[in-house]
Design an enzyme around this catalytic site. Structure first.
Site: not given
Ligand code: ZN
Length: 980
Positions: A70, A73-74, A171
């Protein structure tokens, strides 16, 4: 070559066409390609839709819960070789008219999709996405900003306390605080021990700090390679040009590489297991019936399209509607009041999962839930599954296959997600898109007898790979986690040398300077204002009258589906009836009618329609400071079912029956579902609460969808069955007030050929309604008290909203306000709240319809700092210089805001609404034209006029610790502090 011709070509550039099949549902083709040298896979869907899509997806199989997939991905989106700017992804969202742009990390893959209707935009985005995925810079500062870093509370002050910061860190704190997330974690850990699914692919804030920059880079090297890539394209753009672009800009620079991202089969249990997971609950609340229990099985492999289809149908039969046998047995047991999170069929694991259970149960009742599930399945396997239920489930698949809806997600991407899982697991990507062969096989198997009974026995009853997954509310969990994090930080802080401290300060200041440095984004491709289409489509309709009722037909190519909306006006209802509209909307489709009970009605909805729903809506007027109070009943059906569909609508609008024990069930189910969703509704609640303080329509919306609604549902849930008589009388009063011959406006979107038949059929509906219209005075509530408000809920993050009253659509300042919202969000707020502050989201929104404006933060670790940032944002805008490039981007963004993606299911209703409220095509084109003329001076002027007068409202929804800390720092920041 405009596109690949009708006769199959063998090769395009370095690609070979492996397969080409017709796609009836799209009047297009499915084309599967392989890139010879690298082994990259590619599926192209050739069709006439001009909303072209692209995606590249990589199977990613993390071995821990650091969130490496994740965070990668950022970071991938934070600068690449050809586009070495700080955040090309966010910059592109501002230089594009994309109808979708995002990146998604699932438990076993990472996908980068976009869609756009503009050909130039498509090529622009393609270049940026390719470079990001294959040649990202992966800089250490990006890792720290997006993932995790140490910083002192005050970054320049080493004695202010060591803290973790990072966008994904916050998040995930917000994402994992919900019961839904706890159930998903429990399911992955319990049913897939030792496999990648046992980890939190998004990242667990307890483990995110263990991730290093080196690990992130090696994860990229091991997964983001053409040999591990699945490309997807969709639409009417020429394929050969797209393929050439992909090859030239990415694939040409790679050689084939052996990568193993396969996921093994889970070792099957010899006997069932049990596990319990905690989720955060509010201390002091009555948590005695807030537990959940889910019985979950690992079932058929996702690569077997026939077995997958059979399990999907079975799941729909068992749980799909309120009359489905397993769902009904669970609710009837009264052990709990709503289906547990995780109930249903999940094909996003390599081996699929089926689950069924209850929420709203006592902690000790998990075994009882299991007994109900198993006994019901045994009975079904023995006595047989109702044939009509199976027919209804298959009908649903047929409906889904036909409908091309852009609602929620662009259809172009819905197609991708239909086959991506099975494709990556090694299955046939075509089978899920064309169910015909499998459906035929299923019909054959049904004829041979006992097919679903045998499936229940084999995949559920006799399948020992089963877990009883419990979920328990823990009022101390949030506080314990907060303490643990602080203790861990204190321990680390104790080991820091002066040199370490100096380095942390220097790193923080360097990162801050980099975040503030002016960027040269000229290297990124961009659309120009001249590329924006300025005209809206003319959607024609014709009106007829049936008695005093108005019927408006929108003939459109709908692929054989009829959409009917019945609009009524609820403005004359007194407030106590308005408060009941959310309940009425639920009752409308979940109770009996015309002498049939709710099970029979549910069967008619499932058997003849693609869904029927009801909901109130507040619709602002374009030109006046006023609004409509509309109630909509909306349904859809295949053309061949139009008769029974309209009969059903007739029974619901004219002959609804509400009976106390069923009403009690509906109330309890909705209360339980709401209580377990509060953590996920925090943002919506904060925005609605803030705007409820600005206007009358805001106050209504808070009662329909916000905290006001939640409180009403709680009040209703406290009533005994015997006390519901008055509520029933009011629900009946609502129905008879809403549905009268003079007051209904029926909107029909359908194929031209269906118009006459539907018009005839609707006479029966109108004839069944009472004569006359609605009487009474229009009732409009006052705005709620203006005092700033904080509401607490067990969450480790905050949602902070500040709202302002502005002007309506046709006012000359409205276009500048919309551009201002885009400008503030994309420049100052994004940088200060997200990049520096670590909030997952930073927003500004001009609701040009309702004449309000708000700034908001999403999953934010701060409260006072954020409100101060709002002050600074306004001063920064008024006193500083407006950047020309950023202004152009803000105008592009605003033009995208006013031109959402359409599809037949929304087009007729939206157009009818636009006509009622004065948002005519002419007005919308005029507005869009004025967006292009907005200047820097306009932004400063409207900011001064509407945002800088010091008149605003505020609402925060956050964890109690954050609220208390904010009040210690700034007493009086909120005047009302109470739990949600
Ligand atoms: Zn994320």
């Amino acid at each position: 070559m405009a596109s690949i011709g009708t006769r199959g070509l063998e090769a395009v550039g370095g690609y070979t066409i492996v397969r080409r099949e017709p796609l009836e549902r799209l009047e297009g083709s499915f084309i599967e390609l392989a890139h010879e040298r690298t082994g990259a896979r590619h599926i192209h869907i050739e069709c006439t839709d001009d909303n072209n899509a692209f995606a590249v997806s990589f199977p990613t199989v993390p071995k821990d819960s650091t969130g490496v997939a994740h965070i990668l991905e950022h970071v991938v989106l934070a600068g690449s070789r050809r586009f070495p700017v700080r955040d090309p992804f966010f910059s592109m969202t501002r230089r594009s008219l994309a109808t979708f742009m995002n990146a998604l990390t699932s438990s076993d893959s990472t996908t980068y999709p976009f869609s756009t209707r503009n050909a130039k935009d498509y090529m622009n985005l393609l270049l940026v996405y390719l470079d990001a995925a294959f040649f990202p810079l992966l800089e250490e500062d990006s890792f720290k900003q997006e993932g995790i870093r140490f910083e002192f509370e005050n970054p320049a002050e080493p004695s202010s306390g060591l803290r973790y910061k990072g966008v994904v860190f916050n998040e995930m704190k917000g994402a994992l605080a919900t019961p839904q997330a706890a159930m998903q974690r429990n399911l992955g850990r319990t049913l897939f021990p030792g496999l990648t699914y046992a980890n939190d692919s998004g990242g667990d804030p307890e483990h995110i700090p263990d991730l290093t920059w080196e690990q992130l880079r090696s994860f990229h090297a091991a997964h983001y390679h053409p040999s591990n890539a699945y490309f997807y394209t969709y639409g009417d753009q020429p394929l050969d040009r797209t393929l050439a672009t992909i090859e030239e800009n990415a694939l040409a620079q790679f050689e084939r590489f052996a990568i193993d991202t396969s996921i093994p089969n889970v070792a099957r249990f010899k006997k069932p297991v049990t596990s319990v997971e905690a989720y955060p609950a509010t201390p002091g609340d009555d948590n005695s019936s807030k537990a959940q229990a889910l019985v979950g099985w690992v079932t058929v492999p996702a690569v077997d399209s026939f077995q997958l289809l059979a399990m999907r149908v079975l799941s729909e039969v068992l749980l799909g509607n309120p009359g489905s046998p397993l769902r009904k047995a669970l609710i009837d047991s009264k052990i709990g009041s709503a289906l547990a999170d995780g109930s249903g069929f999940h094909d996003d694991y390599r081996e699929t999962v089926f689950g069924a259970g209850l929420k709203g149960i006592a902690v000790d009742d998990a075994q009882k839930v299991e007994a109900v599930v198993l006994q019901t399945l045994e009975k079904l396997a023995m006595d047989g599954v109702d044939k009509a239920q199976v027919d209804a489930a298959i009908h649903r698949l047929e409906f889904e296959k036909r409908e091309r809806s852009n609602a929620g997600y662009p259809y172009a991407l819905k197609v991708l997600f239909t086959f991506l899982g099975p494709y990556q697991y090694g299955g046939d990507p075509y089978a899920p898109l064309n169910l015909d062969a499998d459906l035929e096989h299923l019909e054959q198997a049904r004829r041979e007898g006992r097919f679903f009974e045998n499936l229940i026995a084999a995949e559920l009853l006799e399948n020992q790979h089963r877990g009883l997954l419990g979920l328990e509310p823990d009022p101390n969990l949030e506080e314990r986690k907060r303490r643990q994090e602080l203790d861990r930080l204190a321990a680390i802080e104790g080991t820091l040398t002066d040199a370490d401290r100096a380095r942390i300060v220097a790193d923080a200041l360097r990162l801050k300077a980099a975040q503030e440095a002016k960027q040269d984004v000229a290297v990124l491709p961009s659309l120009e204002l001249a590329d924006i289409p300025m005209q809206f489509e003319d959607v024609s309709s014709r009106q007829i009258h049936i008695g005093p009722a108005t019927v408006e037909f929108f003939p459109l190519p709908t692929n054989g589906i009829t959409y009917i909306d019945i609009r009524s006006d609820f403005s004359v209802l007194p407030q106590d009836l308005k408060d009941l509209l959310p309940l009425f909307s639920r009752v409308f489709t979940q109770t009996g009618a015309a002498g049939q009970d709710y099970v029979e009605i549910a069967a008619r909805i499932a058997g003849y329609t693609g869904g029927v729903g009801a909901a109130p809506a507040v619709q602002p007027l374009a030109a006046r400071d006023d609004y409509l109070q509309s109630f909509y009943v909306s349904g859809r059906a295949l053309d061949r079912n139009v008769g029974p569909f309209i009969d059903l609508l007739t029974d619901l609008t004219a002959r609804l029956d509400v009976e106390p024990s069923r009403l009690k069930e509906v109330i309890d189910e909705s209360a339980t579902r709401l209580e377990s969703s509060i953590a996920g509704l925090g943002f919506q609640f904060a925005v609605l609460r803030a705007t409820s303080k600005l206007s009358s329509e805001g106050a209504i919306n808070d009662g329909l969808q916000g905290i006001g609604m939640l409180h009403e549902v709680r009040r209703l849930a406290r009533l005994d069955e015997g006390e519901l008589g008055e509520v029933i009388a009011k629900l009946v009063a609502i129905r008879t007030a809403l549905f009268r011959q003079d007051s209904v406006h029926i909107i029909v979107t359908c194929e031209e050929s269906m118009v006459d038949a539907i018009a005839k059929r609707l006479q029966g509906l109108v004839g069944a309604l009472p004569a006359g219209g609605m009487n009474g005075h229009v009732e409009k509530p006052d705005p709620l008290a203006a005092a700033p408000e904080a509401r607490t809920t067990p969450l480790p993050v905050a949602f902070n909203v500040r709202g302002f009253k502005t002007v309506r659509y046709t006012h000359p300042d409205a276009p500048a306000l919309l551009v201002l919202a885009n400008y503030l969000r994309d420049t100052f707020l994004h940088r200060e709240l997200r990049e520096k502050g670590g909030a997952y989201g930073a927003m500004a929104q001009a609701s040009i319809g309702s004449g309000t404006f708000y700034m908001a933060s999403y999953r934010d670790p701060n409260v006072t700092r954020t409100y101060d940032t709002y002050d600074r944002a306004i001063a920064w805008l008024i006193e500083g210089e407006v950047a020309v490039d950023a202004l152009k981007e803000a105008i592009l963004g605003a033009c995208g805001d006013v031109d959402p993606l359409e599809s037949p299911d929304i087009k007729g209703r939206r157009e009818a609404g636009n006509r009622l409220t004065g948002f005519t095509r002419q007005e919308r084109e005029k507005f869009k034209g004025r967006l292009l003329e907005v200047t820097a001076a306009d932004l400063k002027r409207v900011a001064g006029k509407y945002l800088a007068r010091g008149r605003y409202v505020q609402a925060t929804v956050a964890g109690p610790e954050l609220v208390e800390a904010a009040l210690r720092e700034r007493p009086g920041l909120f005047e009302v502090v109470a739990p949600v």
